[in-house]
Design a protein around this motif. Structure first.
Motif, PDB file in Angstrom:
ATOM      1  N   PRO A 123       0.803  -1.224   0.000  1.00  0.00           N
ATOM      2  CA  PRO A 123       0.000   0.000   0.000  1.00  0.00           C
ATOM      3  C   PRO A 123       0.836   1.274   0.000  1.00  0.00           C
ATOM      4  CG  PRO A 123      -0.014  -1.007   2.166  1.00  0.00           C
ATOM      5  CD  PRO A 123       0.656  -1.979   1.237  1.00  0.00           C
ATOM      6  N   TYR A 124       2.108   1.183   0.387  1.00  0.00           N
ATOM      7  CA  TYR A 124       2.980   2.359   0.393  1.00  0.00           C
ATOM      8  C   TYR A 124       3.387   2.758  -1.030  1.00  0.00           C
ATOM      9  CZ  TYR A 124       3.248   1.618   5.401  1.00  0.00           C
ATOM     10  OH  TYR A 124       2.937   1.460   6.731  1.00  0.00           O
ATOM     11  N   ALA A 125       3.224   1.838  -1.972  1.00  0.00           N
ATOM     12  CA  ALA A 125       3.564   2.116  -3.369  1.00  0.00           C
ATOM     13  C   ALA A 125       2.321   2.280  -4.244  1.00  0.00           C
ATOM     14  CB  ALA A 125       4.442   0.989  -3.915  1.00  0.00           C
ATOM     15  N   MET A 126       1.146   2.379  -3.613  1.00  0.00           N
ATOM     16  CA  MET A 126      -0.117   2.514  -4.339  1.00  0.00           C
ATOM     17  C   MET A 126      -0.818   3.794  -3.900  1.00  0.00           C
ATOM     18  SD  MET A 126      -1.476  -1.397  -3.824  1.00  0.00           S
ATOM     19  CE  MET A 126      -2.997  -1.184  -4.729  1.00  0.00           C
ATOM     20  N   SER A 127      -1.623   4.330  -4.776  1.00  0.00           N
ATOM     21  CA  SER A 127      -2.444   5.475  -4.381  1.00  0.00           C
ATOM     22  C   SER A 127      -3.589   4.984  -3.505  1.00  0.00           C
ATOM     23  CB  SER A 127      -3.014   6.183  -5.614  1.00  0.00           C
ATOM     24  OG  SER A 127      -4.017   5.383  -6.220  1.00  0.00           O
ATOM     25  N   GLY A 128      -4.137   5.887  -2.717  1.00  0.00           N
ATOM     26  CA  GLY A 128      -5.298   5.532  -1.903  1.00  0.00           C
ATOM     27  C   GLY A 128      -6.468   5.088  -2.763  1.00  0.00           C
ATOM     28  N   ALA A 129      -6.647   5.739  -3.908  1.00  0.00           N
ATOM     29  CA  ALA A 129      -7.748   5.371  -4.807  1.00  0.00           C
ATOM     30  C   ALA A 129      -7.563   3.959  -5.350  1.00  0.00           C
ATOM     31  CB  ALA A 129      -7.847   6.376  -5.958  1.00  0.00           C
ATOM     32  N   ALA A 130      -6.325   3.606  -5.707  1.00  0.00           N
ATOM     33  CA  ALA A 130      -6.056   2.257  -6.211  1.00  0.00           C
ATOM     34  C   ALA A 130      -6.286   1.221  -5.108  1.00  0.00           C
ATOM     35  CB  ALA A 130      -4.633   2.155  -6.746  1.00  0.00           C
ATOM     36  N   MET A 131      -5.869   1.527  -3.894  1.00  0.00           N
ATOM     37  CA  MET A 131      -6.066   0.604  -2.779  1.00  0.00           C
ATOM     38  C   MET A 131      -7.552   0.411  -2.499  1.00  0.00           C
ATOM     39  SD  MET A 131      -4.030  -1.191  -0.876  1.00  0.00           S
ATOM     40  CE  MET A 131      -5.039  -2.566  -0.378  1.00  0.00           C
ATOM     41  N   ALA A 132      -8.333   1.486  -2.553  1.00  0.00           N
ATOM     42  CA  ALA A 132      -9.778   1.389  -2.333  1.00  0.00           C
ATOM     43  C   ALA A 132     -10.434   0.538  -3.417  1.00  0.00           C
ATOM     44  CB  ALA A 132     -10.403   2.785  -2.289  1.00  0.00           C
ATOM     45  N   ALA A 133     -10.027   0.732  -4.668  1.00  0.00           N
ATOM     46  CA  ALA A 133     -10.575  -0.063  -5.767  1.00  0.00           C
ATOM     47  C   ALA A 133     -10.204  -1.538  -5.605  1.00  0.00           C
ATOM     48  CB  ALA A 133     -10.071   0.474  -7.106  1.00  0.00           C
ATOM     49  N   LEU A 134      -8.970  -1.802  -5.177  1.00  0.00           N
ATOM     50  CA  LEU A 134      -8.542  -3.180  -4.941  1.00  0.00           C
ATOM     51  C   LEU A 134      -9.389  -3.822  -3.851  1.00  0.00           C
ATOM     52  CD1 LEU A 134      -6.643  -5.587  -5.314  1.00  0.00           C
ATOM     53  CD2 LEU A 134      -5.038  -4.453  -3.753  1.00  0.00           C
ATOM     54  N   PHE A 135      -9.653  -3.097  -2.759  1.00  0.00           N
ATOM     55  CA  PHE A 135     -10.492  -3.637  -1.692  1.00  0.00           C
ATOM     56  C   PHE A 135     -11.894  -3.961  -2.193  1.00  0.00           C
ATOM     57  CE2 PHE A 135      -8.880  -2.916   2.879  1.00  0.00           C
ATOM     58  CZ  PHE A 135      -7.640  -3.428   2.555  1.00  0.00           C
ATOM     59  N   ARG A 136     -12.460  -3.080  -3.014  1.00  0.00           N
ATOM     60  CA  ARG A 136     -13.805  -3.347  -3.546  1.00  0.00           C
ATOM     61  C   ARG A 136     -13.804  -4.623  -4.398  1.00  0.00           C
ATOM     62  NH1 ARG A 136     -13.796   2.226  -3.731  1.00  0.00           N
ATOM     63  NH2 ARG A 136     -13.150   2.316  -5.900  1.00  0.00           N
ATOM     64  N   GLU A 137     -12.766  -4.798  -5.205  1.00  0.00           N
ATOM     65  CA  GLU A 137     -12.695  -5.997  -6.039  1.00  0.00           C
ATOM     66  C   GLU A 137     -12.431  -7.246  -5.205  1.00  0.00           C
ATOM     67  OE1 GLU A 137     -11.392  -6.358  -9.962  1.00  0.00           O
ATOM     68  OE2 GLU A 137     -11.078  -4.197 -10.218  1.00  0.00           O
ATOM     69  N   MET A 138     -11.663  -7.111  -4.123  1.00  0.00           N
ATOM     70  CA  MET A 138     -11.462  -8.246  -3.229  1.00  0.00           C
ATOM     71  C   MET A 138     -12.799  -8.728  -2.678  1.00  0.00           C
ATOM     72  SD  MET A 138      -8.216  -7.190  -0.887  1.00  0.00           S
ATOM     73  CE  MET A 138      -6.609  -6.826  -1.528  1.00  0.00           C
ATOM     74  N   CYS A 139     -13.635  -7.779  -2.302  1.00  0.00           N
ATOM     75  CA  CYS A 139     -14.964  -8.120  -1.783  1.00  0.00           C
ATOM     76  C   CYS A 139     -15.786  -8.845  -2.839  1.00  0.00           C
ATOM     77  CB  CYS A 139     -15.704  -6.865  -1.334  1.00  0.00           C
ATOM     78  SG  CYS A 139     -14.938  -6.053   0.079  1.00  0.00           S
ATOM     79  N   ALA A 140     -15.769  -8.334  -4.050  1.00  0.00           N
ATOM     80  CA  ALA A 140     -16.554  -8.926  -5.133  1.00  0.00           C
ATOM     81  C   ALA A 140     -16.042 -10.305  -5.524  1.00  0.00           C
ATOM     82  CB  ALA A 140     -16.526  -7.991  -6.353  1.00  0.00           C
ATOM     83  N   SER A 141     -14.727 -10.543  -5.323  1.00  0.00           N
ATOM     84  CA  SER A 141     -14.150 -11.819  -5.740  1.00  0.00           C
ATOM     85  C   SER A 141     -14.261 -12.915  -4.685  1.00  0.00           C
ATOM     86  CB  SER A 141     -12.666 -11.625  -6.092  1.00  0.00           C
ATOM     87  OG  SER A 141     -11.903 -11.395  -4.923  1.00  0.00           O
ATOM     88  N   GLY A 142     -14.776 -12.575  -3.505  1.00  0.00           N
ATOM     89  CA  GLY A 142     -14.930 -13.571  -2.455  1.00  0.00           C
ATOM     90  C   GLY A 142     -13.668 -13.818  -1.653  1.00  0.00           C
ATOM     91  N   ALA A 143     -12.750 -12.847  -1.637  1.00  0.00           N
ATOM     92  CA  ALA A 143     -11.496 -13.005  -0.904  1.00  0.00           C
ATOM     93  C   ALA A 143     -11.608 -12.523   0.544  1.00  0.00           C
ATOM     94  CB  ALA A 143     -10.386 -12.233  -1.616  1.00  0.00           C
ATOM     95  N   ILE A 144     -12.823 -12.333   1.032  1.00  0.00           N
ATOM     96  CA  ILE A 144     -13.035 -11.794   2.372  1.00  0.00           C
ATOM     97  C   ILE A 144     -13.637 -12.878   3.271  1.00  0.00           C
ATOM     98  CG2 ILE A 144     -14.138  -9.964   3.726  1.00  0.00           C
ATOM     99  CD1 ILE A 144     -12.151  -8.992   1.508  1.00  0.00           C
ATOM    100  N   GLU A 145     -13.096 -12.949   4.493  1.00  0.00           N
ATOM    101  CA  GLU A 145     -13.650 -13.845   5.521  1.00  0.00           C
ATOM    102  C   GLU A 145     -14.339 -12.975   6.563  1.00  0.00           C
ATOM    103  OE1 GLU A 145     -10.443 -16.090   7.147  1.00  0.00           O
ATOM    104  OE2 GLU A 145     -10.077 -17.157   5.283  1.00  0.00           O
ATOM    105  N   VAL A 146     -15.516 -13.376   6.956  1.00  0.00           N
ATOM    106  CA  VAL A 146     -16.269 -12.644   7.974  1.00  0.00           C
ATOM    107  C   VAL A 146     -16.608 -13.598   9.098  1.00  0.00           C
ATOM    108  CG1 VAL A 146     -18.292 -11.221   8.402  1.00  0.00           C
ATOM    109  CG2 VAL A 146     -17.228 -11.192   6.155  1.00  0.00           C
ATOM    110  N   ALA A 147     -16.358 -13.152  10.314  1.00  0.00           N
ATOM    111  CA  ALA A 147     -16.678 -14.011  11.470  1.00  0.00           C
ATOM    112  C   ALA A 147     -18.134 -13.935  11.798  1.00  0.00           C
ATOM    113  CB  ALA A 147     -15.852 -13.591  12.669  1.00  0.00           C
TER     114      ALA A 147
END
Length: 140
Positions: free
Chosen positions: A116-140
């Motif tokens: 994240p230190y080599a990415m823009s905040g906007a790119a990191m936010a977009a990556l997080f949104r795609e992680m959610c859509a791709s099912g890469a998130i675990e929820v307790a």
């Protein structure tokens, strides 16, 4: 007023998997009372977290994180007022990097490594949104 805050930090030396699990557990226990939701990623000693909630609660939480000795090099990646949450049902979701498609990291960063230190905040936010859509998130 709702806000979204994203930050990155480096774990101090000696942070174990058990320590990370304790941080995640504490977040999931305490966030509902404060109206905080979000997503946490920990990879190669680096935290990336998105926090959503009321401005006062988020600001107070970020202040505690900055002062927490388990974090160093805390860097604010984004802070914005929002009309609605991206993670309303998650007291704290966790990114499972084993479920993440390598190409998704390459889409937003210079290498296939989460930095994240080599990415823009906007790119990191977009990556997080795609992680959610791709099912890469675990929820307790």
């Amino acid at each position: 007023m709702l806000v979204r805050l994203m930050y990155a930090s480096r774990a101090t030396a000696g942070l174990s998997d058990g320590d990370f699990a304790a941080i995640l557990k504490a977040s999931r226990e305490h966030n509902p009372a404060e109206g905080i939701t979000g997503l946490l990623c920990f990879s190669d000693g680096v935290f990336v977290q998105v926090l959503e909630g009321g401005r006062d609660a988020i600001n107070a939480r970020y202040k505690r994180i900055v002062e927490d000795r388990r974090h160093e090099a805390v860097t604010l990646l984004g802070y914005e007022e929002i009309a609605e949450r991206d993670f309303p049902g998650w007291t704290m979701g966790q990114v499972n990097l084993q479920r993440l498609n390598h190409a998704l990291l390459l889409k937003y960063s210079e290498t296939g490594r989460l930095d994240p230190y080599a990415m823009s905040g906007a790119a990191m936010a977009a990556l997080f949104r795609e992680m959610c859509a791709s099912g890469a998130i675990e929820v307790a």
